[in-house]
Design a protein around this motif. Structure first.
Motif, mmCIF file in Angstrom:
data_model
loop_
_atom_site.group_PDB
_atom_site.id
_atom_site.type_symbol
_atom_site.label_atom_id
_atom_site.label_comp_id
_atom_site.label_asym_id
_atom_site.label_seq_id
_atom_site.Cartn_x
_atom_site.Cartn_y
_atom_site.Cartn_z
ATOM 1 N N MET A 1 0.959 -1.239 -0.020
ATOM 2 C CA MET A 1 -0.018 0.071 0.062
ATOM 3 C C MET A 1 0.879 1.222 0.220
ATOM 4 O O MET A 1 1.797 1.243 0.695
ATOM 5 C CB MET A 1 -0.847 0.096 1.042
ATOM 6 C CG MET A 1 -1.873 -1.091 1.373
ATOM 7 S SD MET A 1 -2.908 -1.058 2.704
ATOM 8 C CE MET A 1 -3.999 0.234 2.587
ATOM 9 N N THR A 3 1.864 5.360 0.626
ATOM 10 C CA THR A 3 1.259 6.238 2.036
ATOM 11 C C THR A 3 1.101 7.510 1.353
ATOM 12 O O THR A 3 2.007 7.967 0.296
ATOM 13 C CB THR A 3 2.267 6.301 3.010
ATOM 14 O OG1 THR A 3 2.702 5.126 3.498
ATOM 15 C CG2 THR A 3 2.249 7.264 4.069
ATOM 16 N N HIS A 22 -8.187 6.796 0.269
ATOM 17 C CA HIS A 22 -8.321 5.749 1.243
ATOM 18 C C HIS A 22 -9.275 4.319 0.438
ATOM 19 O O HIS A 22 -8.964 3.213 0.534
ATOM 20 C CB HIS A 22 -8.882 5.880 2.386
ATOM 21 C CG HIS A 22 -9.220 4.914 3.225
ATOM 22 N ND1 HIS A 22 -10.057 3.979 3.644
ATOM 23 C CD2 HIS A 22 -7.871 4.720 4.362
ATOM 24 C CE1 HIS A 22 -9.576 3.133 4.573
ATOM 25 N NE2 HIS A 22 -8.520 3.549 5.051
ATOM 26 N N TYR A 26 -4.913 3.498 -0.671
ATOM 27 C CA TYR A 26 -3.847 4.362 0.065
ATOM 28 C C TYR A 26 -3.962 4.157 1.664
ATOM 29 O O TYR A 26 -5.097 4.225 2.081
ATOM 30 C CB TYR A 26 -3.727 5.768 -0.391
ATOM 31 C CG TYR A 26 -3.268 5.918 -1.667
ATOM 32 C CD1 TYR A 26 -2.100 6.438 -2.132
ATOM 33 C CD2 TYR A 26 -4.154 5.686 -2.776
ATOM 34 C CE1 TYR A 26 -1.491 6.808 -3.393
ATOM 35 C CE2 TYR A 26 -3.916 6.193 -4.153
ATOM 36 C CZ TYR A 26 -2.585 6.473 -4.267
ATOM 37 O OH TYR A 26 -2.065 6.805 -5.604
ATOM 38 N N ARG A 27 -2.739 4.202 2.392
ATOM 39 C CA ARG A 27 -2.685 4.546 3.851
ATOM 40 C C ARG A 27 -2.601 6.072 3.669
ATOM 41 O O ARG A 27 -1.917 6.607 3.067
ATOM 42 C CB ARG A 27 -1.419 3.785 4.388
ATOM 43 C CG ARG A 27 -1.506 2.423 4.460
ATOM 44 C CD ARG A 27 -0.289 1.757 5.275
ATOM 45 N NE ARG A 27 0.863 2.145 4.198
ATOM 46 C CZ ARG A 27 1.430 1.369 3.521
ATOM 47 N NH1 ARG A 27 1.413 -0.009 3.691
ATOM 48 N NH2 ARG A 27 2.700 1.570 2.898
ATOM 49 N N THR A 51 -4.994 1.856 8.595
ATOM 50 C CA THR A 51 -4.944 2.474 7.303
ATOM 51 C C THR A 51 -5.057 4.197 7.313
ATOM 52 O O THR A 51 -5.116 4.578 6.198
ATOM 53 C CB THR A 51 -5.794 1.753 6.351
ATOM 54 O OG1 THR A 51 -7.073 1.926 6.594
ATOM 55 C CG2 THR A 51 -5.083 0.346 6.089
ATOM 56 N N ALA A 52 -5.539 4.710 8.321
ATOM 57 C CA ALA A 52 -5.713 5.798 8.258
ATOM 58 C C ALA A 52 -5.596 6.704 9.775
ATOM 59 O O ALA A 52 -5.984 6.096 10.710
ATOM 60 C CB ALA A 52 -7.475 6.340 7.991
ATOM 61 N N PHE A 76 3.329 4.379 8.677
ATOM 62 C CA PHE A 76 2.979 3.827 7.302
ATOM 63 C C PHE A 76 4.082 3.663 6.532
ATOM 64 O O PHE A 76 3.638 2.946 5.385
ATOM 65 C CB PHE A 76 1.750 4.932 6.659
ATOM 66 C CG PHE A 76 0.463 4.744 7.643
ATOM 67 C CD1 PHE A 76 -0.067 3.454 8.265
ATOM 68 C CD2 PHE A 76 -0.219 5.934 7.379
ATOM 69 C CE1 PHE A 76 -1.287 3.710 8.862
ATOM 70 C CE2 PHE A 76 -1.483 5.832 8.134
ATOM 71 C CZ PHE A 76 -1.923 4.846 8.757
#
Length: 249
Positions: A1, A3, A22, A26-27, A51-52, A76
């Motif tokens: 993933m 960042t 997201h 994406y992170r 992830t966020a 991340f």
């Protein structure tokens, strides 16, 4: 993933862009001086923080920005995408009445915020072999507006900075572009109103200037940002993509 760091993530274009990226896998690290708002935005995307994440930071503070970027990288990994969506508007007023602090605040956030963020992420992007920066500027940087002298000047500077960074960072494999919104249906719009002006009065003043006859949305700007980040725009750098319903014409 991959960042991505998005400033102004508590609301408006920043929040919409974070949600868009997201959803694309994406992170995302959402930065905003409204820390509670950023936490709410990040929590809606990933309640467990996997992830966020949200980081409360004023982009006008270089040291705080460096700390926030370090935290994002620690959480991340290397940053490949930076979206500078943080910005401050100004209430319309005659040039001779604009206080010095209004000029300083406008430049500190709308220009130096971009500078601080770009400088902070460059080591990570270079180590990762490249990246993409998208600055959210404004059609006000291209089309002068009476009563918004400090804001127009700051956004014009951000456009120029976008082009300069694109030239300097191309050899690092880093593309730099901007999206320049027109009038948007976001919470920030109300802060552009003249003293005592109602929203209805503002609409009568604004809408006739927009050929498409309506305000833009944060989601439409997020779509434009996401396209510039994507491989579909891989040969595009140093460009200001105007998304204003034709207003600049």
């Amino acid at each position: 993933m991959t960042t991505a760091i998005i400033t102004g993530g508590a609301s408006g274009v920043g929040k919409a862009t974070a949600a868009k990226l997201h959803a694309q896998g994406y992170r995302v690290a959402l930065l905003d001086r409204d820390a509670d708002g950023a936490r709410n935005s990040a929590g809606a995307l990933a309640p467990d923080g996997a992830t966020a994440i949200a980081l409360g930071v004023d982009v006008g503070d270089a040291a705080a920005v460096r700390d926030a970027v370090e935290q994002a990288v620690g959480a991340f990994g290397p940053v490949r995408v930076l979206v500078n969506a943080a910005g401050v508007p100004m209430a319309a007023m005659p040039f001779h009445e604009v206080p010095a602090q209004e000029w300083l605040t406008s430049y500190q956030v709308n220009v130096m915020g971009v500078v601080h963020m770009a400088q902070a992420v460059l080591p990570s992007m270079r180590a990762a072999g490249g990246g993409v920066i998208v600055n959210v500027t404004s059609v006000a940087g291209q089309r002068a507006r009476a009563g918004l002298s400090a804001y127009c000047a700051a956004k014009a500077a951000a456009d120029s900075l976008t082009r300069t960074l694109a030239l300097e960072l191309a050899t690092d494999g880093i593309r730099v572009n901007a999206v320049a919104p027109g009038s948007l249906d976001t919470p920030m719009f109300a802060r552009f109103l003249k003293p005592g002006e109602t929203m209805e009065e503002a609409m009568k003043r604004y809408l006739p200037q927009i050929p498409l006859g309506r305000m833009g949305t944060a989601q439409e700007m997020a779509d434009a940002v996401a396209w510039l980040i994507s491989d579909k725009a891989s040969f595009i750098t140093g460009q200001i993509v105007t998304a204003d319903g034709g207003r600049a014409l």
